[in-house]
Enzyme design. Structure first.
Site, PDB file in Angstrom:
ATOM      1  N   ASP A  86      65.646  93.878  79.674  1.00  0.00           N
ATOM      2  CA  ASP A  86      64.558  93.191  80.357  1.00  0.00           C
ATOM      3  C   ASP A  86      65.014  91.754  80.598  1.00  0.00           C
ATOM      4  O   ASP A  86      65.961  91.277  79.964  1.00  0.00           O
ATOM      5  CB  ASP A  86      63.321  93.239  79.447  1.00  0.00           C
ATOM      6  CG  ASP A  86      62.176  92.391  79.952  1.00  0.00           C
ATOM      7  OD1 ASP A  86      61.888  92.449  81.155  1.00  0.00           O
ATOM      8  OD2 ASP A  86      61.587  91.668  79.131  1.00  0.00           O
ATOM      9  N   ASP A  88      62.539  88.623  81.557  1.00  0.00           N
ATOM     10  CA  ASP A  88      61.616  87.568  81.126  1.00  0.00           C
ATOM     11  C   ASP A  88      61.319  87.660  79.635  1.00  0.00           C
ATOM     12  O   ASP A  88      60.962  88.727  79.113  1.00  0.00           O
ATOM     13  CB  ASP A  88      60.309  87.657  81.915  1.00  0.00           C
ATOM     14  CG  ASP A  88      60.496  87.286  83.378  1.00  0.00           C
ATOM     15  OD1 ASP A  88      61.474  86.592  83.701  1.00  0.00           O
ATOM     16  OD2 ASP A  88      59.663  87.703  84.203  1.00  0.00           O
TER      17      ASP A  88
END
Length: 297
Positions: A86, A88
């Site tokens: 991922d 963020d």
């Protein structure tokens, strides 16, 4: 000889909170019937074999006085052939959409929606459309200004560089935006990047996001696709993330690690980073610090 059914327990300490001492490791080994101690980095990371599935709660209890992350893995196939991360709050320190919203004076409002979505309280796609809609009319120059302030999570550069150096396929798969993932991937060396697309008219954002939206289902599909193209099983994959939309890929990968995760994720993922940084993902795969690549900025 280590039994095929054995496990490996890896302990990684936050050096800011105090070094990992031999007596600390000895106590953990005693509760896990540990053997074959190896220091991956003196004072920071150690691993040992356990002949049966260790009592993780017992290990955590005897290590509660230390800021230590505990990882339990299988000996076979520890070094993963695929990394799917991922972006963020995992590879970069912020939620990029929240930071972009600051230029519209809407950071607090949008951050509240983001937090609920990341904790699984809202439908991700609907929440994304709502937040992007609030940014209609924002100058596209705000994207560049947001990028200038982006910082990487500690260990991100080393994680990607090391896995690349040892032949892994590295992919950045985000529910955020391609404007940022493309740049992060280029700077850190991810081979693949996928994300959502913000639309604009050349001057301002239109308040729309490209369809279909990359959500939790698409993240899992991306993991499966990268594994398939690499010719490996999901057991040979490592995934890392912090939000509810990461859960399916964290559970599907052979080694899924929750990184400073939201409560809903921390509750459902066994291996997690709570006290340390992204280099712990390398220790969890058995990499000694002497093999780490890349230089943290």
């Amino acid at each position: 000889m280590i039994a095929p059914s054995s496990h490996i327990v890896t302990l990684v300490a936050s050096l800011e909170a105090g070094a990992l001492k031999a007596q600390d490791v000895d106590r953990a080994m005693a509760y896990a019937e540990g053997r074959n101690l190896v220091w991956l980095e003196m004072g920071r990371a150690a691993e040992f074999h356990s002949p049966t599935a260790p009592d993780r709660a017992a290990i955590e209890a005897v290590m509660v006085h230390k800021a230590v992350d505990i990882f339990v893995t299988r000996p076979r196939g520890r070094r993963k052939a695929v990394l799917v991360a991922d972006m963020d709050s995992t590879i970069v320190t912020v939620e990029t959409l929240d930071e972009l919203a600051a230029f519209a004076g809407l950071k607090e409002k949008i951050a509240g929606i983001t937090a609920r979505a990341m904790n699984g309280e809202l439908d991700f796609a609907a929440a994304l459309r709502e937040r992007v809609g609030l940014l209609k009319g924002l100058k596209v120059s705000a994207l560049e200004e947001t990028w200038k302030a982006i910082q990487y999570c500690p260990g991100a550069r080393t994680l990607v560089a090391t896995m690349n150096a040892f032949g892994a396929t590295t992919a950045l798969v985000s529910g955020g935006f391609s404007f940022f993932t493309a740049r992060v991937a280029r700077e850190l060396g991810f081979a693949i990047n996928r994300a959502n697309t913000l639309t604009d008219n050349g001057a301002v954002l239109t308040g729309e996001v490209g369809e279909p939206i990359l959500d939790k289902t698409a993240k899992l599909a991306a993991l499966e696709e990268v594994a398939r193209e690499r010719g490996v099983k999901l057991s040979a994959c490592l995934s890392v993330g912090d939000g509810a939309n990461d859960l399916p890929m964290l559970k599907a990968a052979g080694l899924g690690i929750a990184y400073h995760a939201k409560p809903i994720v921390a509750a459902e993922v066994v291996n997690k980073v709570v006290h340390t940084d992204l280099t712990s993902l390398l220790f969890a795969q058995g990499y000694p610090a002497s093999l780490f690549k890349g230089v943290e900025a």
